[in-house]
Design a protein around this motif. Structure first.
Motif, short mmCIF file in Angstrom:
data_model
loop_
_atom_site.label_atom_id
_atom_site.label_comp_id
_atom_site.label_asym_id
_atom_site.label_seq_id
_atom_site.Cartn_x
_atom_site.Cartn_y
_atom_site.Cartn_z
N VAL A 346 14.77 3.52 2.36
CA VAL A 346 13.48 4.20 2.17
C VAL A 346 12.54 3.31 1.36
O VAL A 346 11.35 3.19 1.67
N LEU A 347 13.09 2.69 0.34
CA LEU A 347 12.29 1.80 -0.51
C LEU A 347 11.67 0.68 0.34
O LEU A 347 10.48 0.37 0.19
N ASN A 348 12.46 0.11 1.24
CA ASN A 348 11.92 -0.94 2.11
C ASN A 348 10.83 -0.42 3.03
O ASN A 348 9.83 -1.10 3.28
N GLN A 349 10.99 0.81 3.50
CA GLN A 349 9.96 1.41 4.36
C GLN A 349 8.66 1.62 3.57
O GLN A 349 7.57 1.39 4.08
N VAL A 350 8.81 2.07 2.33
CA VAL A 350 7.63 2.28 1.47
C VAL A 350 6.92 0.94 1.25
O VAL A 350 5.69 0.85 1.32
N LYS A 351 7.72 -0.11 0.99
CA LYS A 351 7.14 -1.45 0.80
C LYS A 351 6.34 -1.87 2.03
O LYS A 351 5.22 -2.33 1.93
N ASP A 352 6.97 -1.68 3.21
CA ASP A 352 6.31 -2.11 4.46
C ASP A 352 5.01 -1.33 4.69
O ASP A 352 4.01 -1.90 5.14
N LYS A 353 5.04 -0.04 4.39
CA LYS A 353 3.88 0.79 4.73
C LYS A 353 2.79 0.78 3.66
O LYS A 353 1.60 0.81 3.96
N PHE A 354 3.21 0.75 2.37
CA PHE A 354 2.24 0.93 1.29
C PHE A 354 2.10 -0.26 0.35
O PHE A 354 1.25 -0.27 -0.52
N GLY A 355 3.00 -1.25 0.48
CA GLY A 355 2.87 -2.44 -0.36
C GLY A 355 3.92 -2.53 -1.45
O GLY A 355 4.54 -1.52 -1.82
N ASP A 356 4.12 -3.76 -1.97
CA ASP A 356 5.18 -4.05 -2.94
C ASP A 356 4.95 -3.41 -4.30
O ASP A 356 5.88 -3.30 -5.09
N GLN A 357 3.73 -3.02 -4.61
CA GLN A 357 3.45 -2.54 -5.97
C GLN A 357 4.20 -1.26 -6.31
O GLN A 357 4.33 -0.90 -7.47
N PHE A 358 4.72 -0.54 -5.27
CA PHE A 358 5.45 0.69 -5.56
C PHE A 358 6.96 0.46 -5.62
O PHE A 358 7.72 1.37 -5.80
N ALA A 359 7.37 -0.80 -5.43
CA ALA A 359 8.79 -1.10 -5.34
C ALA A 359 9.27 -1.93 -6.53
O ALA A 359 10.39 -2.30 -6.60
#
Length: 359
Positions: A346-359
């Motif tokens: 899920v973390l990787n999906q968030v990175k792909d969709k919203f950017g690295d700043q949330f990871a």
């Protein structure tokens, strides 16, 4: 305190299964995961500092966490923070730290310990470590603390020891990879298997000799820097050479090859706090089995949930069972507890969709 006792605290991991609290810029070891008022690295440092002199504790971490370490461990000086300029797994950083310690004190015995584990009985922990230190001072032994398995866990590696071992410290016959469920059940039935907690003890002389024997190219690479270690030239040497090291774990590099490894079945409760579920297991629960950290809650028809929010935030939950509910600034995670191993995905999906700043 014994001046020959040293510790290397491993604090470079990212702990991505604890997202969204644990992020690559502020990983789980720097958070108060249990709501105790101390972060995991602070708890680990204090536990070791009871019997290891403050100045003999090195913190092994990534360059980007240097300021976090100094902020959270005010007793630690900059030269105790050993910085990795690149991620190369555990063998290179352990060799590097061992050579630094050997140069300070050739008679040193040392413990290598993760900075993010939960250990309740700290007196029993100290006693177990000193038992191993005593053996390491007398002979060329590599020691590890093994954890008595409580269920067939497929998320840990296992240590198989020789059944004939009468001593407290048992001779290791082999390390076993993370098993599937059926294999894990067999391990438990056999009775001579322990979970590998990744807590190691040895003399600096023994571990350095083991690298010379089993990882000669690693030893040669880091050995070239001995004259610079603990001086102002060390940083430049490490910046230039560290990334050339082979990416390999201490288990593969040394432990699986050495013939003189012993394990002590730990006498303390232990939890590696690897997932939200592992944290949930360690927290106090209400009468509906909800575990709450920091939040003020109003719960209806809510059972078996792990709830964490910023301090004092009001969280209202109705009709959820066995969920992880984590609120953190820009991210809210509401996720089934039985799918906790997928949080990395899920973390990787968030990175792909919203950017690295949330990871």
């Amino acid at each position: 305190m014994n001046k020959n006792y040293y510790a290397v605290l491993m604090a470079g991991g990212v702990g991505s299964r604890f997202w969204p609290v644990s992020t690559s810029s502020n990983p789980k070891q720097f958070h108060d995961m249990l709501g105790t008022g101390k972060t995991l690295i602070q708890k680990t440092f204090d536990r070791l500092n009871k019997f290891i002199p403050t100045e003999n504790i090195l913190i092994l971490t990534n360059e980007r966490y240097n300021d976090l370490v100094l902020e959270q461990l005010p007793k630690v000086k900059q030269d105790q923070v050993v910085l990795e300029p690149a991620m190369r797994n555990t063998a290179p950083c352990i060799l590097y730290a061992s050579l630094k310690i050997q140069k300070m004190n050739p008679n040193a015995v040392m413990i290598v310990a993760p900075s993010d584990h939960w250990i309740e009985d700290e007196t029993a922990f100290e006693k177990d470590v000193i038992t191993c230190f005593d053996k390491c001072e007398k002979e060329n032994a590599l020691c590890t603390l093994g954890i008595k398995p409580t269920f067939p866990n497929t998320g840990f590696g296992y240590i198989e020891f020789e059944k004939e071992s009468d001593e407290n410290l048992k001779k290791v016959s082999q390390f076993r990879e993370k098993p599937d469920y059926e294999t894990a059940k067999e391990f438990l039935a056999q009775g001579n298997f322990l979970w590998n907690a990744g807590i190691f003890m040895w003399s600096v002389e023994t571990i350095v000799e083991a690298f010379k024997k089993y990882q000669p190219s690693q030893y040669e690479l880091f050995g070239k820097g001995i004259s610079s270690y603990n001086t102002e030239d060390e940083r430049a040497f490490i910046q230039e050479n560290y990334a050339k090291a082979e990416n390999i774990s201490i288990d593969y590099a040394i432990l699986e090859q050495s013939k003189s490894i012993y394990t002590l079945p730990a006498t303390f409760d232990w939890n590696d706090l690897g997932t939200w579920g592992a944290l949930y297991d360690k927290l106090d629960k209400d009468e509906e089995e909800n575990a709450v950290v920091n939040a003020k809650v109003l719960l209806e028809n809510a059972k078996g949930n792990m709830i964490r929010s910023p301090k004092g935030k009001i969280v209202v939950v109705d009709g959820l069972e066995d969920y992880i509910i984590v609120d953190k600034e820009e991210v809210l995670l509401i996720y089934p507890k039985d799918k906790q191993q997928d949080i990395k995905k899920v973390l990787n999906q968030v990175k792909d969709k919203f950017g690295d700043q949330f990871a």
